[in-house]
Design a protein around this motif. Sequence first.
Motif, PDB file in Angstrom:
ATOM      1  N   TYR A  17      -1.469   6.713  12.179  1.00 50.16           N
ATOM      2  CA  TYR A  17      -1.252   5.385  11.597  1.00 50.16           C
ATOM      3  C   TYR A  17      -1.556   4.269  12.587  1.00 50.16           C
ATOM      4  O   TYR A  17      -1.853   3.155  12.178  1.00 50.16           O
TER       5      TYR A  17
ATOM      6  N   LEU B 285      -7.185  14.805   0.232  1.00 52.56           N
ATOM      7  CA  LEU B 285      -7.171  14.830  -1.224  1.00 52.56           C
ATOM      8  C   LEU B 285      -5.940  14.125  -1.795  1.00 52.56           C
ATOM      9  O   LEU B 285      -4.835  14.290  -1.286  1.00 52.56           O
TER      10      LEU B 285
ATOM     11  N   GLU C 194      -3.122  14.427  16.546  1.00 51.01           N
ATOM     12  CA  GLU C 194      -2.828  13.892  15.218  1.00 51.01           C
ATOM     13  C   GLU C 194      -1.497  13.151  15.216  1.00 51.01           C
ATOM     14  O   GLU C 194      -0.608  13.469  15.998  1.00 51.01           O
TER      15      GLU C 194
ATOM     16  N   GLN D 116      -9.262   9.119   6.516  1.00 55.72           N
ATOM     17  CA  GLN D 116      -8.536   8.603   7.685  1.00 55.72           C
ATOM     18  C   GLN D 116      -9.428   8.709   8.914  1.00 55.72           C
ATOM     19  O   GLN D 116     -10.011   9.769   9.175  1.00 55.72           O
TER      20      GLN D 116
ATOM     21  N   SER E 263       1.762  14.338  -3.785  1.00 61.01           N
ATOM     22  CA  SER E 263       1.362  14.626  -2.407  1.00 61.01           C
ATOM     23  C   SER E 263       0.631  15.971  -2.302  1.00 61.01           C
ATOM     24  O   SER E 263       1.007  16.943  -2.958  1.00 61.01           O
TER      25      SER E 263
ATOM     26  N   ASN F 114     -10.911  19.617   5.027  1.00 62.02           N
ATOM     27  CA  ASN F 114      -9.939  20.700   5.169  1.00 62.02           C
ATOM     28  C   ASN F 114     -10.307  21.856   4.236  1.00 62.02           C
ATOM     29  O   ASN F 114     -10.573  21.636   3.057  1.00 62.02           O
ATOM     30  N   VAL F 115     -10.313  23.052   4.770  1.00 58.84           N
ATOM     31  CA  VAL F 115     -10.683  24.210   3.961  1.00 58.84           C
ATOM     32  C   VAL F 115      -9.538  25.231   3.974  1.00 58.84           C
ATOM     33  O   VAL F 115      -9.024  25.595   5.030  1.00 58.84           O
TER      34      VAL F 115
ATOM     35  N   ILE G 167      -7.753  26.263  -6.128  1.00 57.49           N
ATOM     36  CA  ILE G 167      -8.229  25.633  -4.898  1.00 57.49           C
ATOM     37  C   ILE G 167      -9.715  25.887  -4.670  1.00 57.49           C
ATOM     38  O   ILE G 167     -10.387  25.108  -3.992  1.00 57.49           O
TER      39      ILE G 167
HETATM   40  P1  C2E Z   1      -3.710  17.627   7.746  1.00 58.29           P
HETATM   41  O1  C2E Z   1      -5.097  18.103   7.485  1.00 58.29           O
HETATM   42  O2  C2E Z   1      -3.080  18.038   9.015  1.00 58.29           O
HETATM   43  O3  C2E Z   1      -3.772  16.057   7.591  1.00 58.29           O
HETATM   44  C1  C2E Z   1      -2.967  15.173   8.320  1.00 58.29           C
HETATM   45  C2  C2E Z   1      -1.798  14.675   7.483  1.00 58.29           C
HETATM   46  O4  C2E Z   1      -0.997  13.821   8.302  1.00 58.29           O
HETATM   47  C3  C2E Z   1      -2.211  13.823   6.292  1.00 58.29           C
HETATM   48  O5  C2E Z   1      -1.244  14.032   5.270  1.00 58.29           O
HETATM   49  C4  C2E Z   1      -2.097  12.402   6.837  1.00 58.29           C
HETATM   50  O6  C2E Z   1      -1.892  11.430   5.831  1.00 58.29           O
HETATM   51  C5  C2E Z   1      -0.884  12.538   7.714  1.00 58.29           C
HETATM   52  N1  C2E Z   1      -0.886  11.563   8.812  1.00 58.29           N
HETATM   53  C6  C2E Z   1      -1.938  11.077   9.493  1.00 58.29           C
HETATM   54  N2  C2E Z   1      -1.557  10.227  10.464  1.00 58.29           N
HETATM   55  C7  C2E Z   1      -0.214  10.168  10.410  1.00 58.29           C
HETATM   56  C8  C2E Z   1       0.778   9.439  11.154  1.00 58.29           C
HETATM   57  O7  C2E Z   1       0.486   8.681  12.090  1.00 58.29           O
HETATM   58  N3  C2E Z   1       2.085   9.630  10.790  1.00 58.29           N
HETATM   59  C9  C2E Z   1       2.439  10.464   9.775  1.00 58.29           C
HETATM   60  N4  C2E Z   1       3.729  10.588   9.475  1.00 58.29           N
HETATM   61  N5  C2E Z   1       1.533  11.170   9.041  1.00 58.29           N
HETATM   62  C10 C2E Z   1       0.222  11.016   9.347  1.00 58.29           C
HETATM   63  P2  C2E Z   1      -1.661  14.255   3.755  1.00 58.29           P
HETATM   64  O8  C2E Z   1      -2.844  13.403   3.418  1.00 58.29           O
HETATM   65  O9  C2E Z   1      -0.416  14.138   2.946  1.00 58.29           O
HETATM   66  O10 C2E Z   1      -2.162  15.767   3.753  1.00 58.29           O
HETATM   67  C11 C2E Z   1      -1.271  16.808   4.064  1.00 58.29           C
HETATM   68  C12 C2E Z   1      -1.997  18.106   4.239  1.00 58.29           C
HETATM   69  O11 C2E Z   1      -2.568  18.552   3.002  1.00 58.29           O
HETATM   70  C13 C2E Z   1      -3.183  18.044   5.216  1.00 58.29           C
HETATM   71  O12 C2E Z   1      -2.720  18.109   6.545  1.00 58.29           O
HETATM   72  C14 C2E Z   1      -3.958  19.269   4.791  1.00 58.29           C
HETATM   73  O13 C2E Z   1      -3.409  20.427   5.374  1.00 58.29           O
HETATM   74  C15 C2E Z   1      -3.713  19.313   3.295  1.00 58.29           C
HETATM   75  N6  C2E Z   1      -4.899  18.749   2.606  1.00 58.29           N
HETATM   76  C16 C2E Z   1      -5.207  17.460   2.331  1.00 58.29           C
HETATM   77  N7  C2E Z   1      -6.402  17.372   1.687  1.00 58.29           N
HETATM   78  C17 C2E Z   1      -6.857  18.652   1.563  1.00 58.29           C
HETATM   79  C18 C2E Z   1      -8.044  19.252   0.979  1.00 58.29           C
HETATM   80  O14 C2E Z   1      -8.959  18.583   0.488  1.00 58.29           O
HETATM   81  N8  C2E Z   1      -8.134  20.624   1.026  1.00 58.29           N
HETATM   82  C19 C2E Z   1      -7.156  21.410   1.589  1.00 58.29           C
HETATM   83  N9  C2E Z   1      -7.323  22.733   1.583  1.00 58.29           N
HETATM   84  N10 C2E Z   1      -6.064  20.879   2.153  1.00 58.29           N
HETATM   85  C20 C2E Z   1      -5.900  19.525   2.140  1.00 58.29           C
END
Ligand code: C2E
Length: 276
Positions: A255, A62, A233, A45, A73, A114-115, A87
């Motif tokens: 978005y 991820l 964000e 993103q 999700s 993200n870690v 993890i």
């Molecule tokens: P995050 O790092 O705070 O990522 C932002 C989340 O908000 C993402 O959800 C993204 O899709 C969503 N988002 C971005 N813009 C908007 C928007 O305008 N509106 C809304 N409603 N949502 C938006 P996602 O991809 O479902 O990821 C959720 C969380 O999962 C992430 O929050 C992060 O904490 C965790 N995550 C994702 N990938 C990884 C990873 O590779 N490693 C670790 N440790 N955590 C991860």
Amino acid sequence: RAKSEGRKTLRYFKPEMDARQQARRELEADLRKAVQNGEFELYYQPIYDLHREKVSTLEALLRWNHPQRGRVSPADFIPLAEEMGLIVDLGRWVLYQACLDAAQWPEEVKVSVNVSAIQFKSADLFGDIVSALAVAGLPPERLDLEITESVIIQNRDQTLALLHDLKFHGVSISMDDFGTGYSSLSYLRSFPFDKIKIDKSFVDDIAENQQALALIRAIIFLGKTLGMAITVEGVETSEQFSLLQKEACDEIQGYYVNAPRPVSEAQAMMEFYPAE
Ligand code: C2E
Ligand code: MG
Ligand code: MG
Ligand code: MG
């Protein structure tokens, strides 16, 4: 009598509990296999720099493509992967893949990863990061790490030392989901963040609510005063976008710019021109 009633209650609840535990056990087993079967994928993103009017960074997010369940999700499987200790391997895979992907992009575009707190506690995170960068041939200045409060809270001194090492190496550090946790402001003073990412919940009603706008303005000011850049964000509308532009916010993500998309669309996502 009480005993038989107790037994009745037990009989009533037990199958339900079993079903839930069973579902969880299945998900755990699937998660373990998923790592081996390569069912994970990175979406990206864009983060848009309001000063330079350019996409500065793509955040790696991820995705789990489950063969039967479809897309699961990260909110559902990351906590599970953390509990299972998976993890650490998964996070290492994310790091390597994100660095390899970013090495294909223009050099002014960074990648953020993200870690999890578990990675900080139980793995040689510094070693993993240095090798991922070396294998990909990515300069450390192009990697940003996103950590949450839980990292700091669980492991304050060790985290502080590691973050200093990483910064010395050239990697930048972002505080993710700012404002959602315990929010002890004192850590902003002692931790070397380059950037604060303000959680979506603070932006949702800034176009309708003066108090909400005042609050985000104050957080932007706080970050500025401490010499940290501010990313907001979850920006979804053009009203939110222009308000934040006026508030001298540094970067936005949401978005309104783009939803997370597969890596094949990375190049296209680097082009963003807000409507006038
Ligand atoms: P995050 O790092 O705070 O990522 C932002 C989340 O908000 C993402 O959800 C993204 O899709 C969503 N988002 C971005 N813009 C908007 C928007 O305008 N509106 C809304 N409603 N949502 C938006 P996602 O991809 O479902 O990821 C959720 C969380 O999962 C992430 O929050 C992060 O904490 C965790 N995550 C994702 N990938 C990884 C990873 O590779 N490693 C670790 N440790 N955590 C991860
Ligand atoms: Mg993040
Ligand atoms: Mg966040
Ligand atoms: Mg989040």
